[in-house]
Motif scaffolding. Sequence first.
Motif, PDB file in Angstrom:
ATOM      1  N   GLY A   1      11.850   8.859  50.567  1.00 15.45           N
ATOM      2  CA  GLY A   1      10.879   9.429  50.469  1.00 15.45           C
ATOM      3  C   GLY A   1      11.970  11.030  50.283  1.00 15.45           C
ATOM      4  O   GLY A   1      13.446  11.072  50.473  1.00 15.45           O
ATOM      5  N   ILE A   2      11.573  11.900  49.807  1.00 14.78           N
ATOM      6  CA  ILE A   2      12.701  12.911  49.658  1.00 14.78           C
ATOM      7  C   ILE A   2      11.147  14.189  49.614  1.00 14.78           C
ATOM      8  O   ILE A   2       9.986  14.734  49.065  1.00 14.78           O
ATOM      9  N   VAL A   3      12.107  15.481  50.341  1.00 15.19           N
ATOM     10  CA  VAL A   3      11.138  16.638  49.975  1.00 15.19           C
ATOM     11  C   VAL A   3      12.167  17.601  49.216  1.00 15.19           C
ATOM     12  O   VAL A   3      13.410  17.681  49.636  1.00 15.19           O
ATOM     13  N   ILE A   4      11.573  17.763  48.814  1.00 13.66           N
ATOM     14  CA  ILE A   4      12.219  19.358  47.459  1.00 13.66           C
ATOM     15  C   ILE A   4      11.516  20.599  48.337  1.00 13.66           C
ATOM     16  O   ILE A   4      10.034  21.037  49.068  1.00 13.66           O
ATOM     17  N   THR A   5      12.255  21.818  48.867  1.00 13.87           N
ATOM     18  CA  THR A   5      12.536  23.255  49.404  1.00 13.87           C
ATOM     19  C   THR A   5      12.725  23.552  47.660  1.00 13.87           C
ATOM     20  O   THR A   5      13.371  23.949  46.402  1.00 13.87           O
ATOM     21  N   ALA A   6      12.680  25.048  47.584  1.00 12.22           N
ATOM     22  CA  ALA A   6      13.269  26.177  46.938  1.00 12.22           C
ATOM     23  C   ALA A   6      15.520  25.693  46.374  1.00 12.22           C
ATOM     24  O   ALA A   6      15.409  26.023  45.870  1.00 12.22           O
TER      25      ALA A   6
ATOM     26  N   CYS B   1       5.859  17.148  67.085  1.00 12.78           N
ATOM     27  CA  CYS B   1       5.313  16.161  66.015  1.00 12.78           C
ATOM     28  C   CYS B   1       6.657  15.131  66.460  1.00 12.78           C
ATOM     29  O   CYS B   1       7.429  15.286  67.336  1.00 12.78           O
ATOM     30  N   SER B   2       6.121  13.759  65.866  1.00 12.46           N
ATOM     31  CA  SER B   2       6.679  12.731  66.267  1.00 12.46           C
ATOM     32  C   SER B   2       8.556  12.780  65.023  1.00 12.46           C
ATOM     33  O   SER B   2       9.244  12.135  66.044  1.00 12.46           O
ATOM     34  N   TYR B   3       8.220  13.555  64.384  1.00 12.44           N
ATOM     35  CA  TYR B   3       9.555  13.353  63.746  1.00 12.44           C
ATOM     36  C   TYR B   3      10.409  15.190  63.706  1.00 12.44           C
ATOM     37  O   TYR B   3       9.474  15.464  62.870  1.00 12.44           O
ATOM     38  N   LYS B   4      11.024  15.234  64.000  1.00 20.48           N
ATOM     39  CA  LYS B   4      11.979  16.635  64.430  1.00 20.48           C
ATOM     40  C   LYS B   4      12.124  16.947  62.800  1.00 20.48           C
ATOM     41  O   LYS B   4      12.317  18.049  62.834  1.00 20.48           O
ATOM     42  N   LYS B   5      13.417  15.850  62.005  1.00 23.43           N
ATOM     43  CA  LYS B   5      13.346  16.244  61.009  1.00 23.43           C
ATOM     44  C   LYS B   5      12.514  15.258  59.387  1.00 23.43           C
ATOM     45  O   LYS B   5      12.669  14.453  59.723  1.00 23.43           O
ATOM     46  N   GLU B   6      12.749  16.149  58.434  1.00 21.53           N
ATOM     47  CA  GLU B   6      11.840  15.097  57.402  1.00 21.53           C
ATOM     48  C   GLU B   6      10.925  14.856  57.584  1.00 21.53           C
ATOM     49  O   GLU B   6      10.933  13.730  56.773  1.00 21.53           O
ATOM     50  N   ALA B   7      10.003  15.602  57.794  1.00 20.77           N
ATOM     51  CA  ALA B   7       8.697  14.517  58.458  1.00 20.77           C
ATOM     52  C   ALA B   7       7.634  14.424  57.270  1.00 20.77           C
ATOM     53  O   ALA B   7       7.153  13.692  57.040  1.00 20.77           O
ATOM     54  N   SER B   8       7.971  15.348  56.053  1.00 19.09           N
ATOM     55  CA  SER B   8       7.533  15.598  54.844  1.00 19.09           C
ATOM     56  C   SER B   8       7.935  14.340  54.076  1.00 19.09           C
ATOM     57  O   SER B   8       7.070  13.427  53.346  1.00 19.09           O
TER      58      SER B   8
END
Length: 370
Positions: free
Chosen positions: A81-86, A347-354
């Motif tokens: 899984g990858i999350v893209i932010t600015a 939430c279940s996932y504290k980090k990188e849930a997306s």
Amino acid sequence: MSGLEKKFATKSKIVNYIINRESTSKVEISKELNLSMPTVLSNVKDLLEKGIIIETGEYESTGGRKAKSIGINPSYRYAMGIVITANHLGMVLVNLKYEIVKSERVRLKFVPDMSYCSQVADFAAEFLDNMNDAEQKEKLLGVGISIPGIINQEQKLVIKSHALKLENYSLSFLEQAFSVPVYFSNDANAAMMAEDMNTYQNAIYLSLNQTLGGAFCIGGKLFSGENQKAGEFGHMILVPQGRKCYCGKSGCADAYCAAGALVGESKDSVEQFMQLLKSNDEKAEKKWEEYLDYLAILISNLRMAYDMDIILGGEMGGYLSDYMIPLGEKVMKYNGFDHDLRYLKNCSYKKEASAVGAAKHFLQDFIGKI
């Protein structure tokens, strides 16, 4: 439903049941899923032979042969899984039990050109360096990519993203940069998917990251709205003529309840702010009280409008688990219709849930076709 489809559905049902438990037994599966013992025995036998599930031990005997306990084989398949932010790229490797095996976040400024796509692919390849041999590569189902914006899945298009300053941006170059299947999702929808949809049949997910997003789960399925815009809670007006929002309007909930509202124009991170708060810094305490107050108003409004569970997620969701009592007191002040706060969840996932939710797309698809 054809006989073959029914067979797939039964097997998937059994696997999903096993995934959500440390261990179980054939008798328990038969009882809890209301399946005949012959059906359970044949399906479990097939899953064991394929290596999708494994024997994890034995139950205490009450006479006769000891029953074998069974569990999922987490290393059977993986998804990235990858999350893209600015300004960042978050990466996770998730196993078949939906556990994060590896996680990393790197600084990478988003730019809408091919060089960025190549950089993302390079970072991903480096992240997966231990999965480069043929056997391990076969275990990787795909890469799920979460993006802050409205996504058209069929056309692989970002229709609009205020956070990335994009409009009608094609994702085809990013997709082609990978040699495995790629799936794109809105970041808040992906974070909702990271939760157990069996637990939350009807729920709202508040994604409290540097920007504020949201998602709906109705009847155990994501609800995106007619124009893929459902859950844009960040751009509901919370304070008329209030603070300027990055979308151009004034008074949006994003300007008051996103993680960015706590650090403003400073170079500090949210983590640094929370450290100041724990050290009883007076300015931090005042800002935190104000933040909780605005968040309580937003929560109360959403509860009144939709009457369903509200999950606090994103970067702030991880921190808020330690502050549920003061937040709850403020919510109750604005909502006179609920007599308890059991609808407010962490939430279940504290980090990188997306990133986890985007990866789960491939894992769930795999389970559905077992």
